[in-house]
Design a protein around this motif. Structure first.
Motif, mmCIF file in Angstrom:
data_model
loop_
_atom_site.group_PDB
_atom_site.id
_atom_site.type_symbol
_atom_site.label_atom_id
_atom_site.label_comp_id
_atom_site.label_asym_id
_atom_site.label_seq_id
_atom_site.Cartn_x
_atom_site.Cartn_y
_atom_site.Cartn_z
ATOM 1 N N ALA A 23 28.432 0.795 90.948
ATOM 2 C CA ALA A 23 29.668 1.301 91.383
ATOM 3 C C ALA A 23 29.182 2.901 91.626
ATOM 4 C CB ALA A 23 30.872 1.163 89.794
ATOM 5 N N ALA A 24 30.777 3.447 92.634
ATOM 6 C CA ALA A 24 30.154 4.839 92.169
ATOM 7 C C ALA A 24 30.726 5.298 91.215
ATOM 8 C CB ALA A 24 31.482 4.974 94.112
ATOM 9 N N PRO A 25 30.400 6.281 90.411
ATOM 10 C CA PRO A 25 30.874 7.342 89.759
ATOM 11 C C PRO A 25 32.867 7.857 90.034
ATOM 12 C CG PRO A 25 28.881 8.291 90.338
ATOM 13 C CD PRO A 25 29.166 6.823 91.559
ATOM 14 N N GLU A 26 33.235 7.585 88.348
ATOM 15 C CA GLU A 26 34.688 8.168 88.738
ATOM 16 C C GLU A 26 34.479 9.337 87.940
ATOM 17 O OE1 GLU A 26 37.733 4.789 89.399
ATOM 18 O OE2 GLU A 26 36.221 3.398 89.039
ATOM 19 N N ALA A 27 35.718 10.118 88.566
ATOM 20 C CA ALA A 27 35.674 11.157 88.039
ATOM 21 C C ALA A 27 37.691 11.509 88.163
ATOM 22 C CB ALA A 27 35.470 12.635 89.098
ATOM 23 N N VAL A 28 37.731 12.868 86.872
ATOM 24 C CA VAL A 28 39.053 13.205 86.800
ATOM 25 C C VAL A 28 38.307 14.548 86.672
ATOM 26 C CG1 VAL A 28 39.301 12.556 84.346
ATOM 27 C CG2 VAL A 28 41.163 12.396 85.971
ATOM 28 N N GLY A 93 26.733 6.504 81.988
ATOM 29 C CA GLY A 93 27.676 7.177 80.916
ATOM 30 C C GLY A 93 28.270 8.547 81.748
ATOM 31 N N LEU A 94 29.552 9.209 80.581
ATOM 32 C CA LEU A 94 30.009 10.423 80.921
ATOM 33 C C LEU A 94 29.234 11.217 80.907
ATOM 34 C CD1 LEU A 94 32.683 11.610 81.040
ATOM 35 C CD2 LEU A 94 32.132 11.944 77.886
ATOM 36 N N ALA A 95 29.457 12.432 82.344
ATOM 37 C CA ALA A 95 29.021 13.421 82.717
ATOM 38 C C ALA A 95 30.006 14.867 82.181
ATOM 39 C CB ALA A 95 28.303 13.740 83.786
ATOM 40 N N VAL A 96 30.399 15.782 82.052
ATOM 41 C CA VAL A 96 31.134 17.227 81.606
ATOM 42 C C VAL A 96 30.322 18.282 82.341
ATOM 43 C CG1 VAL A 96 32.698 18.476 80.366
ATOM 44 C CG2 VAL A 96 32.476 16.040 79.661
ATOM 45 N N ALA A 123 33.558 1.479 79.685
ATOM 46 C CA ALA A 123 33.503 -0.159 79.127
ATOM 47 C C ALA A 123 33.622 -1.134 80.857
ATOM 48 C CB ALA A 123 34.939 -0.496 78.765
ATOM 49 N N GLU A 124 34.242 -0.493 81.541
ATOM 50 C CA GLU A 124 34.228 -1.390 82.966
ATOM 51 C C GLU A 124 33.179 -0.815 83.345
ATOM 52 O OE1 GLU A 124 36.961 0.664 85.800
ATOM 53 O OE2 GLU A 124 38.220 -0.406 84.783
ATOM 54 N N GLN A 125 32.113 0.306 83.866
ATOM 55 C CA GLN A 125 30.652 0.532 84.243
ATOM 56 C C GLN A 125 29.660 -0.710 82.953
ATOM 57 O OE1 GLN A 125 30.055 1.868 86.565
ATOM 58 N NE2 GLN A 125 31.027 3.430 86.865
ATOM 59 N N GLN A 126 29.435 -0.482 81.897
ATOM 60 C CA GLN A 126 28.747 -1.008 81.171
ATOM 61 C C GLN A 126 29.192 -2.672 81.461
ATOM 62 O OE1 GLN A 126 29.760 -2.078 76.645
ATOM 63 N NE2 GLN A 126 28.256 -0.675 75.895
ATOM 64 N N ASP A 127 30.123 -3.141 81.524
ATOM 65 C CA ASP A 127 30.337 -4.519 81.911
ATOM 66 C C ASP A 127 29.629 -4.825 83.277
ATOM 67 O OD1 ASP A 127 32.228 -7.432 81.336
ATOM 68 O OD2 ASP A 127 33.003 -6.184 83.448
ATOM 69 N N ARG A 128 29.993 -3.336 84.172
ATOM 70 C CA ARG A 128 29.390 -4.224 85.183
ATOM 71 C C ARG A 128 27.747 -3.874 85.198
ATOM 72 N NH1 ARG A 128 31.876 -3.650 90.532
ATOM 73 N NH2 ARG A 128 30.419 -2.836 92.241
ATOM 74 N N ALA A 129 26.824 -3.631 84.746
ATOM 75 C CA ALA A 129 25.991 -3.497 84.348
ATOM 76 C C ALA A 129 25.616 -4.987 83.718
ATOM 77 C CB ALA A 129 25.432 -2.083 83.164
#
Length: 306
Positions: A23-28, A93-96, A123-129
């Protein structure tokens, strides 16, 4: 961009909801507050109580930790030249990404404000992995591979020529009825087995796609001038105004109903080069329940070959 190039690109329509291997990283982003001094790590951010932690999400380059709800999130903080605080949730994981002048206190306040979004995406990324790990194919005699919505068992058979699919109509409930006899010895390497099975799957994909494209092109009154296979990581298919269609060969893992949806989607673009209500009316004219079928592209996992 030259006008001609822009026009050509505008006539290229793609189906982007592919279940890609990664999955591509998601950003906000969050707007930072006024500049503040960078404080020392608070007890909560530096060493949150572990006894009540439900889950831990740790970036491999993490240099800070924060408690979000009942979860511990270890994130990688990068100081960059930008005006806002950016949160990126990817497979690691999370990058800031934060401006150099923004204090850690303000960063963590923004993290807490976006806690629900961050935790949901982690959680979505963990489930996907986890699903990808389970979907990884062990290339050996007896390996299982999905084909047209069914499970095919690979059988190494040095007597076979190429690869041949056998169907056991008398198989027991819950037992795969399809076996693919591959002309390789039991000493074959995983790479040899993978390449032989993949080659067979691609040949089957071309055969099935040609049949379904002809069937639905006749129903829609359009003409496919050229059909080719794709190995794209980010799309299932594409259509051009000249009538050429490209379909991802890995669609052959899915049931025929799902393949029919992608085929119809791309052929419908030969009548409507857009995703307007008129386009979806064209799709619906031959696939009334396309919305239900479309979900399988997002819900089902592709087998991981490498």
């Amino acid at each position: 961009m030259p006008r001609r190039a822009a026009t050509a690109e505008a006539l290229q329509l793609s189906l982007f909801d592919v279940a890609a291997p990664a999955a591509a990283p998601e950003a906000v982003s969050a707007v930072p507050r006024a500049p503040t001094a960078i404080p020392a790590p608070t007890p909560e951010s530096a060493n949150p109580p572990r006894e009540s932690v439900v889950a831990v999400f740790r970036h491999p380059q993490a240099d800070r930790e924060i408690r979000l709800r009942e979860h511990l999130v270890a994130y990688a903080l990068r100081r960059v030249r930008r005006r806002t605080i950016g949160f990126i949730v990817g497979a690691e994981g999370l990058a800031v990404n934060a401006p150099r002048w923004v204090g850690v206190g303000d960063i963590e306040a923004a993290l807490r404000e976006k806690a629900d979004w961050i935790l949901r995406k982690l959680a979505e990324q963990q489930d996907r992995a986890q699903r990808q790990l389970q979907a990884k194919v062990d290339w050996r005699d007896g390996a299982a591979v999905p084909f047209l919505g069914e499970t095919v068992i690979v059988v190494l058979d040095a007597r076979a020529t190429g690869a041949m699919l056998n169907t056991d109509a008398q198989s027991l409930p819950g037992v795969p009825r399809l076996t693919l006899h591959v002309g390789l010895p039991h000493t074959a390497t995983p790479e040899q087995i993978r390449d032989a099975v993949q080659s067979w799957l691609q040949r089957q994909a071309k055969r099935v796609f040609e049949e379904r494209v002809k069937h639905f092109a006749d129903k829609l009154g359009v003409r496919c001038t050229r059909l080719s296979l794709s190995s794209a990581q980010t799309r299932w298919g594409s259509a051009s105004a000249d009538g050429s269609i490209r379909l991802n060969w890995r669609l052959v893992h899915f049931a025929l109903t799902t393949i029919d949806y992608v085929v119809t989607h791309e052929l419908a673009h030969l009548r409507e080069m857009n995703h307007s209500p008129r386009f979806w009316d064209v799709v619906r004219s031959v696939l009334p329940d396309y919305e239900r079928v479309r979900g399988s592209l997002k819900d089902d996992s592709l087998p991981v070959f490498d």
